[in-house]
Design a protein around this motif. Sequence first.
Motif, PDB file in Angstrom:
ATOM      1  N   ARG A  84       0.818  -1.212   0.000  1.00 48.62           N
ATOM      2  CA  ARG A  84       0.000   0.000   0.000  1.00 48.62           C
ATOM      3  C   ARG A  84       0.852   1.262   0.000  1.00 48.62           C
ATOM      4  NH1 ARG A  84      -3.159   2.063   5.198  1.00 48.62           N
ATOM      5  NH2 ARG A  84      -3.217   3.823   3.764  1.00 48.62           N
ATOM      6  N   THR A  85       0.249   2.331  -0.502  1.00 49.52           N
ATOM      7  CA  THR A  85       0.846   3.653  -0.413  1.00 49.52           C
ATOM      8  C   THR A  85       0.061   4.458   0.606  1.00 49.52           C
ATOM      9  OG1 THR A  85      -0.556   4.722  -2.089  1.00 49.52           O
ATOM     10  CG2 THR A  85       1.405   3.537  -2.876  1.00 49.52           C
ATOM     11  N   TYR A  86       0.596   5.645   0.941  1.00 45.41           N
ATOM     12  CA  TYR A  86      -0.066   6.545   1.881  1.00 45.41           C
ATOM     13  C   TYR A  86      -0.288   7.894   1.204  1.00 45.41           C
ATOM     14  CZ  TYR A  86       0.886   3.048   5.410  1.00 45.41           C
ATOM     15  OH  TYR A  86       0.912   1.864   6.119  1.00 45.41           O
ATOM     16  N   GLN A  87      -1.335   8.590   1.640  1.00 40.82           N
ATOM     17  CA  GLN A  87      -1.686   9.874   1.033  1.00 40.82           C
ATOM     18  C   GLN A  87      -0.509  10.836   1.007  1.00 40.82           C
ATOM     19  OE1 GLN A  87      -5.141  12.001   2.382  1.00 40.82           O
ATOM     20  NE2 GLN A  87      -6.307  10.124   2.694  1.00 40.82           N
ATOM     21  N   VAL A  88       0.181  10.935   2.127  1.00 38.29           N
ATOM     22  CA  VAL A  88       1.330  11.835   2.234  1.00 38.29           C
ATOM     23  C   VAL A  88       2.598  10.992   2.248  1.00 38.29           C
ATOM     24  CG1 VAL A  88       2.470  13.626   3.596  1.00 38.29           C
ATOM     25  CG2 VAL A  88      -0.038  13.495   3.560  1.00 38.29           C
ATOM     26  N   LEU A 140      13.439  15.265  -3.719  1.00 38.14           N
ATOM     27  CA  LEU A 140      12.533  14.950  -4.821  1.00 38.14           C
ATOM     28  C   LEU A 140      11.373  15.937  -4.894  1.00 38.14           C
ATOM     29  CD1 LEU A 140      12.222  11.070  -4.441  1.00 38.14           C
ATOM     30  CD2 LEU A 140      13.736  12.336  -5.987  1.00 38.14           C
ATOM     31  N   GLY A 141      10.891  16.165  -6.130  1.00 35.82           N
ATOM     32  CA  GLY A 141       9.673  16.926  -6.329  1.00 35.82           C
ATOM     33  C   GLY A 141       8.456  16.060  -6.076  1.00 35.82           C
ATOM     34  N   LEU A 142       7.259  16.657  -6.194  1.00 39.67           N
ATOM     35  CA  LEU A 142       6.033  15.947  -5.845  1.00 39.67           C
ATOM     36  C   LEU A 142       5.823  14.698  -6.681  1.00 39.67           C
ATOM     37  CD1 LEU A 142       3.398  15.760  -4.258  1.00 39.67           C
ATOM     38  CD2 LEU A 142       2.337  17.255  -5.963  1.00 39.67           C
ATOM     39  N   LEU A 143       5.939  14.799  -8.006  1.00 41.64           N
ATOM     40  CA  LEU A 143       5.724  13.636  -8.863  1.00 41.64           C
ATOM     41  C   LEU A 143       6.696  12.523  -8.513  1.00 41.64           C
ATOM     42  CD1 LEU A 143       4.468  12.143 -11.258  1.00 41.64           C
ATOM     43  CD2 LEU A 143       6.062  13.360 -12.760  1.00 41.64           C
ATOM     44  N   GLN A 144       7.950  12.874  -8.288  1.00 41.41           N
ATOM     45  CA  GLN A 144       8.945  11.853  -7.965  1.00 41.41           C
ATOM     46  C   GLN A 144       8.693  11.237  -6.593  1.00 41.41           C
ATOM     47  OE1 GLN A 144      12.523  14.132  -8.549  1.00 41.41           O
ATOM     48  NE2 GLN A 144      12.680  13.580 -10.707  1.00 41.41           N
ATOM     49  N   ARG A 145       8.208  12.036  -5.645  1.00 38.37           N
ATOM     50  CA  ARG A 145       7.854  11.471  -4.331  1.00 38.37           C
ATOM     51  C   ARG A 145       6.693  10.490  -4.456  1.00 38.37           C
ATOM     52  NH1 ARG A 145       8.087  16.819  -2.531  1.00 38.37           N
ATOM     53  NH2 ARG A 145       5.873  16.806  -1.983  1.00 38.37           N
ATOM     54  N   LYS A 146       5.727  10.825  -5.303  1.00 39.63           N
ATOM     55  CA  LYS A 146       4.595   9.924  -5.530  1.00 39.63           C
ATOM     56  C   LYS A 146       5.079   8.620  -6.150  1.00 39.63           C
ATOM     57  CE  LYS A 146       0.992  12.882  -4.726  1.00 39.63           C
ATOM     58  NZ  LYS A 146      -0.273  12.658  -4.018  1.00 39.63           N
ATOM     59  N   ARG A 147       5.976   8.744  -7.125  1.00 40.81           N
ATOM     60  CA  ARG A 147       6.511   7.539  -7.769  1.00 40.81           C
ATOM     61  C   ARG A 147       7.326   6.706  -6.788  1.00 40.81           C
ATOM     62  NH1 ARG A 147       8.576   9.461 -13.791  1.00 40.81           N
ATOM     63  NH2 ARG A 147       6.497   9.738 -14.709  1.00 40.81           N
ATOM     64  N   LEU A 148       8.099   7.363  -5.948  1.00 42.16           N
ATOM     65  CA  LEU A 148       8.870   6.638  -4.950  1.00 42.16           C
ATOM     66  C   LEU A 148       7.938   5.902  -3.986  1.00 42.16           C
ATOM     67  CD1 LEU A 148      11.393   5.796  -3.430  1.00 42.16           C
ATOM     68  CD2 LEU A 148      11.417   8.056  -2.312  1.00 42.16           C
ATOM     69  N   GLU A 149       6.836   6.542  -3.613  1.00 44.45           N
ATOM     70  CA  GLU A 149       5.867   5.896  -2.727  1.00 44.45           C
ATOM     71  C   GLU A 149       5.326   4.615  -3.365  1.00 44.45           C
ATOM     72  OE1 GLU A 149       3.453   5.834   0.869  1.00 44.45           O
ATOM     73  OE2 GLU A 149       5.354   6.744   0.259  1.00 44.45           O
ATOM     74  N   ILE A 150       5.036   4.683  -4.648  1.00 40.34           N
ATOM     75  CA  ILE A 150       4.559   3.482  -5.350  1.00 40.34           C
ATOM     76  C   ILE A 150       5.667   2.444  -5.450  1.00 40.34           C
ATOM     77  CG2 ILE A 150       3.631   2.592  -7.512  1.00 40.34           C
ATOM     78  CD1 ILE A 150       2.372   5.346  -7.978  1.00 40.34           C
ATOM     79  N   ALA A 151       6.883   2.890  -5.749  1.00 45.10           N
ATOM     80  CA  ALA A 151       8.007   1.952  -5.849  1.00 45.10           C
ATOM     81  C   ALA A 151       8.221   1.195  -4.547  1.00 45.10           C
ATOM     82  CB  ALA A 151       9.284   2.706  -6.244  1.00 45.10           C
ATOM     83  N   ARG A 152       8.108   1.885  -3.433  1.00 41.98           N
ATOM     84  CA  ARG A 152       8.257   1.211  -2.140  1.00 41.98           C
ATOM     85  C   ARG A 152       7.140   0.194  -1.928  1.00 41.98           C
ATOM     86  NH1 ARG A 152       9.688   5.078   2.778  1.00 41.98           N
ATOM     87  NH2 ARG A 152       7.618   5.948   2.375  1.00 41.98           N
ATOM     88  N   LEU A 163      -3.629   1.843  -3.518  1.00 41.56           N
ATOM     89  CA  LEU A 163      -3.127   3.170  -3.853  1.00 41.56           C
ATOM     90  C   LEU A 163      -4.021   4.226  -3.216  1.00 41.56           C
ATOM     91  CD1 LEU A 163      -2.404   2.636  -7.666  1.00 41.56           C
ATOM     92  CD2 LEU A 163      -0.752   2.579  -5.781  1.00 41.56           C
ATOM     93  N   ASP A 164      -3.430   5.098  -2.413  1.00 38.82           N
ATOM     94  CA  ASP A 164      -4.204   6.101  -1.683  1.00 38.82           C
ATOM     95  C   ASP A 164      -3.871   7.496  -2.199  1.00 38.82           C
ATOM     96  OD1 ASP A 164      -5.724   7.522   0.087  1.00 38.82           O
ATOM     97  OD2 ASP A 164      -4.919   6.575   1.893  1.00 38.82           O
ATOM     98  N   GLU A 165      -4.694   7.985  -3.129  1.00 44.31           N
ATOM     99  CA  GLU A 165      -4.599   9.346  -3.665  1.00 44.31           C
ATOM    100  C   GLU A 165      -3.203   9.687  -4.206  1.00 44.31           C
ATOM    101  OE1 GLU A 165      -6.445  12.446  -1.483  1.00 44.31           O
ATOM    102  OE2 GLU A 165      -8.194  11.246  -0.972  1.00 44.31           O
ATOM    103  N   VAL A 166      -2.686   8.824  -5.043  1.00 40.21           N
ATOM    104  CA  VAL A 166      -1.351   9.056  -5.598  1.00 40.21           C
ATOM    105  C   VAL A 166      -1.355  10.079  -6.729  1.00 40.21           C
ATOM    106  CG1 VAL A 166      -0.386   6.831  -4.920  1.00 40.21           C
ATOM    107  CG2 VAL A 166      -1.625   7.028  -7.089  1.00 40.21           C
ATOM    108  N   ALA A 167      -2.533  10.454  -7.232  1.00 37.28           N
ATOM    109  CA  ALA A 167      -2.592  11.429  -8.326  1.00 37.28           C
ATOM    110  C   ALA A 167      -2.838  12.849  -7.837  1.00 37.28           C
ATOM    111  CB  ALA A 167      -3.684  11.049  -9.332  1.00 37.28           C
ATOM    112  N   GLY A 168      -3.135  13.033  -6.572  1.00 35.90           N
ATOM    113  CA  GLY A 168      -3.452  14.349  -6.047  1.00 35.90           C
ATOM    114  C   GLY A 168      -2.300  15.333  -6.192  1.00 35.90           C
ATOM    115  N   GLY A 169      -2.598  16.528  -6.698  1.00 37.10           N
ATOM    116  CA  GLY A 169      -1.596  17.571  -6.825  1.00 37.10           C
ATOM    117  C   GLY A 169      -0.761  17.521  -8.084  1.00 37.10           C
ATOM    118  N   LEU A 170      -0.985  16.529  -8.942  1.00 34.41           N
ATOM    119  CA  LEU A 170      -0.189  16.396 -10.158  1.00 34.41           C
ATOM    120  C   LEU A 170      -0.853  17.127 -11.327  1.00 34.41           C
ATOM    121  CD1 LEU A 170       0.842  12.617  -9.989  1.00 34.41           C
ATOM    122  CD2 LEU A 170       2.004  14.604  -9.011  1.00 34.41           C
ATOM    123  N   THR A 171      -0.047  17.496 -12.301  1.00 33.14           N
ATOM    124  CA  THR A 171      -0.561  18.112 -13.520  1.00 33.14           C
ATOM    125  C   THR A 171      -1.196  17.039 -14.407  1.00 33.14           C
ATOM    126  OG1 THR A 171       1.492  17.806 -14.761  1.00 33.14           O
ATOM    127  CG2 THR A 171       1.290  19.816 -13.421  1.00 33.14           C
TER     128      THR A 171
END
Length: 259
Positions: A84-88, A140-152, A163-171
């Motif tokens: 699982r991922t986390y929102q933050v 890392l920037g936001l997109l890269q932090r989101k990707r790292l969260e998924i990678a973990r 997946l918990d709100e991994v798209a929030g804040g992205l373009t």
Amino acid sequence: MAGALLELDRVTKRFGRVVIADDLSLAVAAGDTVGVVGPNGAGKTSLFGLISGDLAPDAGQVVFDGAPVTRLDAAARCRLGIGRTYQVPRPFGDMTVFENVLVAAQQGGGLRRRASYAAAAWALEATAMTRQANVPAGRLGLLQRKRLEIARAVASHPRLLLLDEVAGGLTDPEVAQLVGIVRAFNAEGMAVVWIEHVVRALTAVVDRLICLAGGVFVGDGDPAAVLADPRVREVFLGNDVTRGLDGSPHPDEAVGSDR
């Protein structure tokens, strides 16, 4: 449900007078793609906690791959195949991206030596983070932090990915990239359950949509049908959450983040 990978059997959870899961039953099969939407405070993230082992239900049972896991903690469930991922995202900021993912493979997946290094390398490649492998995670920037969260989350090769709100804040282009990554994991055979307020991202991936409100599922089925359901519309206080299904601009704020 025979053959289900994940089953919630009449799961109930309360925090004082607040009911976040009221006799919930749910079945997810291997390879399924399921989206979860709901208003702020609906308990969507708490639902993930009940599945992953971060929260213990007051009643009911959680079954994974045919075996009860209700009494198992999050670490044990992770090793069984729930990622699982986390929102933050909260990476270890002073460690490199590779070290963050390696820790997940070793501590979360129970992998050792070459297997853990191979799993970490695969997770970084799958999330397009290989070039950042030696970058401290805190830079890392936001997109890269989101990707790292998924990678973990995928470093242990889970069979169920939450997946918990991994798209929030992205373009928009970043969301499109993320959708491609999630689709690829599903193509690898992972079942995906995705909480998201960016509804267009969900509808690009999931075959089934669930709406959670007041501790119960008020909608469950084909995404377009669920979003058109009057009960679901009422949950969102009249917001037109179905906009964007035909390619028109979508009001992401129509579906809020959760706690």
